[in-house]
Write a protein that holds these residues in place. Sequence first.
Motif, PDB file in Angstrom:
ATOM      1  N   GLN A   1      -4.544  20.945  -1.165  1.00 45.76           N
ATOM      2  CA  GLN A   1      -5.960  20.614  -1.247  1.00 45.76           C
ATOM      3  C   GLN A   1      -6.211  19.195  -1.766  1.00 45.76           C
ATOM      4  OE1 GLN A   1      -8.052  23.611  -3.507  1.00 45.76           O
ATOM      5  NE2 GLN A   1      -7.799  25.173  -1.933  1.00 45.76           N
ATOM      6  N   ARG A   2      -5.163  18.470  -2.120  1.00 42.65           N
ATOM      7  CA  ARG A   2      -5.313  17.088  -2.580  1.00 42.65           C
ATOM      8  C   ARG A   2      -5.367  16.168  -1.357  1.00 42.65           C
ATOM      9  NH1 ARG A   2      -3.946  17.063  -8.145  1.00 42.65           N
ATOM     10  NH2 ARG A   2      -3.797  19.239  -8.781  1.00 42.65           N
ATOM     11  N   LYS A   3      -6.568  15.840  -0.924  1.00 44.79           N
ATOM     12  CA  LYS A   3      -6.741  15.117   0.329  1.00 44.79           C
ATOM     13  C   LYS A   3      -6.069  13.751   0.321  1.00 44.79           C
ATOM     14  CE  LYS A   3     -11.088  17.411   1.544  1.00 44.79           C
ATOM     15  NZ  LYS A   3     -12.541  17.240   1.836  1.00 44.79           N
ATOM     16  N   HIS A   4      -6.113  13.067  -0.821  1.00 41.24           N
ATOM     17  CA  HIS A   4      -5.510  11.737  -0.845  1.00 41.24           C
ATOM     18  C   HIS A   4      -3.988  11.810  -0.670  1.00 41.24           C
ATOM     19  CE1 HIS A   4      -4.579  12.836  -5.010  1.00 41.24           C
ATOM     20  NE2 HIS A   4      -3.847  11.741  -5.132  1.00 41.24           N
ATOM     21  N   THR A   5      -3.390  12.946  -1.049  1.00 44.58           N
ATOM     22  CA  THR A   5      -1.952  13.124  -0.861  1.00 44.58           C
ATOM     23  C   THR A   5      -1.630  13.536   0.574  1.00 44.58           C
ATOM     24  OG1 THR A   5      -1.737  13.790  -3.181  1.00 44.58           O
ATOM     25  CG2 THR A   5       0.092  14.321  -1.717  1.00 44.58           C
ATOM     26  N   ILE A   6      -2.402  14.448   1.116  1.00 46.50           N
ATOM     27  CA  ILE A   6      -2.165  14.906   2.497  1.00 46.50           C
ATOM     28  C   ILE A   6      -2.358  13.769   3.484  1.00 46.50           C
ATOM     29  CG2 ILE A   6      -2.888  16.504   4.284  1.00 46.50           C
ATOM     30  CD1 ILE A   6      -1.442  17.789   1.874  1.00 46.50           C
ATOM     31  N   PHE A   7      -3.446  13.028   3.344  1.00 47.49           N
ATOM     32  CA  PHE A   7      -3.672  11.891   4.238  1.00 47.49           C
ATOM     33  C   PHE A   7      -2.642  10.791   3.993  1.00 47.49           C
ATOM     34  CE2 PHE A   7      -8.386  13.207   4.397  1.00 47.49           C
ATOM     35  CZ  PHE A   7      -8.138  14.013   5.502  1.00 47.49           C
ATOM     36  N   GLY A   8      -2.157  10.712   2.751  1.00 51.50           N
ATOM     37  CA  GLY A   8      -1.088   9.765   2.454  1.00 51.50           C
ATOM     38  C   GLY A   8       0.183  10.103   3.205  1.00 51.50           C
ATOM     39  N   PHE A   9       0.473  11.395   3.318  1.00 49.44           N
ATOM     40  CA  PHE A   9       1.627  11.841   4.104  1.00 49.44           C
ATOM     41  C   PHE A   9       1.481  11.433   5.569  1.00 49.44           C
ATOM     42  CE2 PHE A   9       2.841  15.176   7.159  1.00 49.44           C
ATOM     43  CZ  PHE A   9       4.221  15.050   7.103  1.00 49.44           C
ATOM     44  N   VAL A  10       0.288  11.643   6.136  1.00 49.47           N
ATOM     45  CA  VAL A  10       0.038  11.271   7.538  1.00 49.47           C
ATOM     46  C   VAL A  10       0.220   9.765   7.728  1.00 49.47           C
ATOM     47  CG1 VAL A  10      -1.681  11.196   9.385  1.00 49.47           C
ATOM     48  CG2 VAL A  10      -1.513  13.217   7.926  1.00 49.47           C
ATOM     49  N   SER A  11      -0.330   8.989   6.793  1.00 46.86           N
ATOM     50  CA  SER A  11      -0.202   7.535   6.874  1.00 46.86           C
ATOM     51  C   SER A  11       1.257   7.107   6.761  1.00 46.86           C
ATOM     52  CB  SER A  11      -1.030   6.886   5.760  1.00 46.86           C
ATOM     53  OG  SER A  11      -0.905   5.479   5.787  1.00 46.86           O
ATOM     54  N   GLN A  12       1.984   7.734   5.829  1.00 45.01           N
ATOM     55  CA  GLN A  12       3.390   7.388   5.651  1.00 45.01           C
ATOM     56  C   GLN A  12       4.202   7.746   6.890  1.00 45.01           C
ATOM     57  OE1 GLN A  12       4.300   5.289   3.464  1.00 45.01           O
ATOM     58  NE2 GLN A  12       5.043   6.379   1.653  1.00 45.01           N
ATOM     59  N   PHE A  13       3.906   8.883   7.500  1.00 43.66           N
ATOM     60  CA  PHE A  13       4.608   9.319   8.709  1.00 43.66           C
ATOM     61  C   PHE A  13       4.444   8.290   9.829  1.00 43.66           C
ATOM     62  CE2 PHE A  13       4.987  11.530  12.737  1.00 43.66           C
ATOM     63  CZ  PHE A  13       6.071  12.379  12.549  1.00 43.66           C
ATOM     64  N   CYS A  14       3.212   7.868  10.048  1.00 44.45           N
ATOM     65  CA  CYS A  14       2.939   6.916  11.129  1.00 44.45           C
ATOM     66  C   CYS A  14       3.491   5.529  10.804  1.00 44.45           C
ATOM     67  CB  CYS A  14       1.432   6.833  11.384  1.00 44.45           C
ATOM     68  SG  CYS A  14       0.714   8.347  12.034  1.00 44.45           S
ATOM     69  N   TYR A  15       3.356   5.119   9.531  1.00 43.35           N
ATOM     70  CA  TYR A  15       3.869   3.796   9.177  1.00 43.35           C
ATOM     71  C   TYR A  15       5.389   3.716   9.302  1.00 43.35           C
ATOM     72  CZ  TYR A  15       6.054   0.232   6.495  1.00 43.35           C
ATOM     73  OH  TYR A  15       6.915  -0.767   6.141  1.00 43.35           O
ATOM     74  N   VAL A  16       6.093   4.689   8.731  1.00 41.76           N
ATOM     75  CA  VAL A  16       7.557   4.648   8.787  1.00 41.76           C
ATOM     76  C   VAL A  16       8.029   4.725  10.238  1.00 41.76           C
ATOM     77  CG1 VAL A  16       9.693   5.814   8.137  1.00 41.76           C
ATOM     78  CG2 VAL A  16       7.847   5.591   6.482  1.00 41.76           C
ATOM     79  N   GLY A  17       7.342   5.532  11.045  1.00 45.82           N
ATOM     80  CA  GLY A  17       7.684   5.585  12.467  1.00 45.82           C
ATOM     81  C   GLY A  17       7.567   4.216  13.111  1.00 45.82           C
ATOM     82  N   ALA A  18       6.483   3.507  12.800  1.00 44.95           N
ATOM     83  CA  ALA A  18       6.281   2.165  13.360  1.00 44.95           C
ATOM     84  C   ALA A  18       7.305   1.179  12.810  1.00 44.95           C
ATOM     85  CB  ALA A  18       4.865   1.681  13.044  1.00 44.95           C
ATOM     86  N   GLN A  19       7.610   1.269  11.530  1.00 49.15           N
ATOM     87  CA  GLN A  19       8.578   0.367  10.914  1.00 49.15           C
ATOM     88  C   GLN A  19       9.969   0.557  11.524  1.00 49.15           C
ATOM     89  OE1 GLN A  19       9.945   1.386   7.006  1.00 49.15           O
ATOM     90  NE2 GLN A  19      10.270  -0.733   6.406  1.00 49.15           N
ATOM     91  N   VAL A  20      10.384   1.809  11.634  1.00 51.92           N
ATOM     92  CA  VAL A  20      11.729   2.102  12.146  1.00 51.92           C
ATOM     93  C   VAL A  20      11.860   1.700  13.605  1.00 51.92           C
ATOM     94  CG1 VAL A  20      13.336   3.962  12.691  1.00 51.92           C
ATOM     95  CG2 VAL A  20      12.169   3.929  10.488  1.00 51.92           C
ATOM     96  N   THR A  21      10.860   2.034  14.402  1.00 49.30           N
ATOM     97  CA  THR A  21      10.973   1.720  15.824  1.00 49.30           C
ATOM     98  C   THR A  21      10.882   0.216  16.065  1.00 49.30           C
ATOM     99  OG1 THR A  21      10.305   2.590  17.990  1.00 49.30           O
ATOM    100  CG2 THR A  21       8.526   1.817  16.549  1.00 49.30           C
TER     101      THR A  21
END
Length: 458
Positions: free
Chosen positions: A236-256
Amino acid sequence: MAGGAAAATGVKAAGPPLSKKQEYFAFALITSLFFLWGISYGLIDVLNSKVQKSFGITKLQSTMLQVAYFGAYLVFSIPASLFASRFGYRKAVILGLCLYCCGALAFWPSAHYEAYGGFVGSAFIIACGLATLETVANSYITVLGTPERAAFRLNFAQSFNGLAAFLGPLIASKTFLTEKEADSLTSVQYVYLAVACLGAAVAVLFLFAKLPEITEENLEDEQEAAGIADTRPLWQRKHTIFGFVSQFCYVGAQVTTATFVVNLFKESKHHAMTSSQAAEMLTYAQVAFMVSRFAATPLLHFFNPSLVLSAFATLCSVGAIVIASTEGHAMTAGVFMIFIGESVIYPTTFSLATSNLGRLSKRGAGLLCMGVAGGAAFPPMQGALADAKNTNISYMIAFAGFCVPIMYGAGMFFYTRRMAATVAQNLALQQEYAGNNLEKVDSTDKIEDSQVEAAIRV
């Protein structure tokens, strides 16, 4: 606030009181783990290009290394956080280093028998160790000191990750990507043997070092001292859940981005580089990443980390568009724009998304480290587009990933402002109660104003 997310200045650090010498020693020891992660990450990107030629596979097929390596974070981050919650940070670090060494040693038989599946399996094992180390190290650094300096500490520690990240491509360009080793995997064996020895040496240090432990009770006490009352579960901690989504997309972009840099320069008609020369260009880009991380870290002391996050993610997005639409020197500039922009995104997102979690901090760290699994999802998409079109156009996949942290930073700017106001009001209430010599009340009863309650539940 300049150093963290809605952290009140003057709030004491979680855990037992430490002298400056003890705090610096613990910080230095944990920072060594970021160096190990950087070495491994720098090598895996260049290894992708090596296996394409050694095993005669396509770009898409070669990304199985990234799928295994970063997929391990999806599988192992939460178990690692649960292990750390039960047995403590130090034992979790030793577990991670053992897995790290086993994975590095597994590259020896994989190279000897020329088994691509063995390479994939070895990458998975070493990444399970790294998932454990990252979950522990990122979380420990953020709580090893006052909350308002968490983003600053984590970015500074992660700067040593950047220092090691440029060494990986440099080592590869001088060993297994040389013309002499073009048809051999022998040098791969010895490089990863050295990596295993380095990991073992750090493990010995942790076995005998006295590392101050920070428990979930310590973290809860820190929250109460800051006047923050929030008993909601992690999901229920929205800033953490959305942080996970942001981290997922960012790391994907960084790695690729890093995965196809070697291909980008090799295929460029303007540059026409060999594999070794292209790996050297990746090294220069990693140097820019490292320098930018050290140089940008002080910004987090003076500016809201959320704004810094959005600004640097915007630079990455622009760089990706430049690569996709240009050639020659402009394309090279686009590559360096991305690496410079990437410098502060991961640690800043991590510190923002795990702020104000109290006893859930370790589990929140595990969730954020799961976001590294984005590195398994994006390379296959970009590899497929590169095979179908060309490597330049495929960088539109990276562009899409970089757009998400721009939005997350903007959202967190308003979140941190509201949380800062909430914390200030709660501390003022505490002082008022103390001034009137009233009996201490439970922190959950201090927040009665509906607007303040809404701010906490963002």
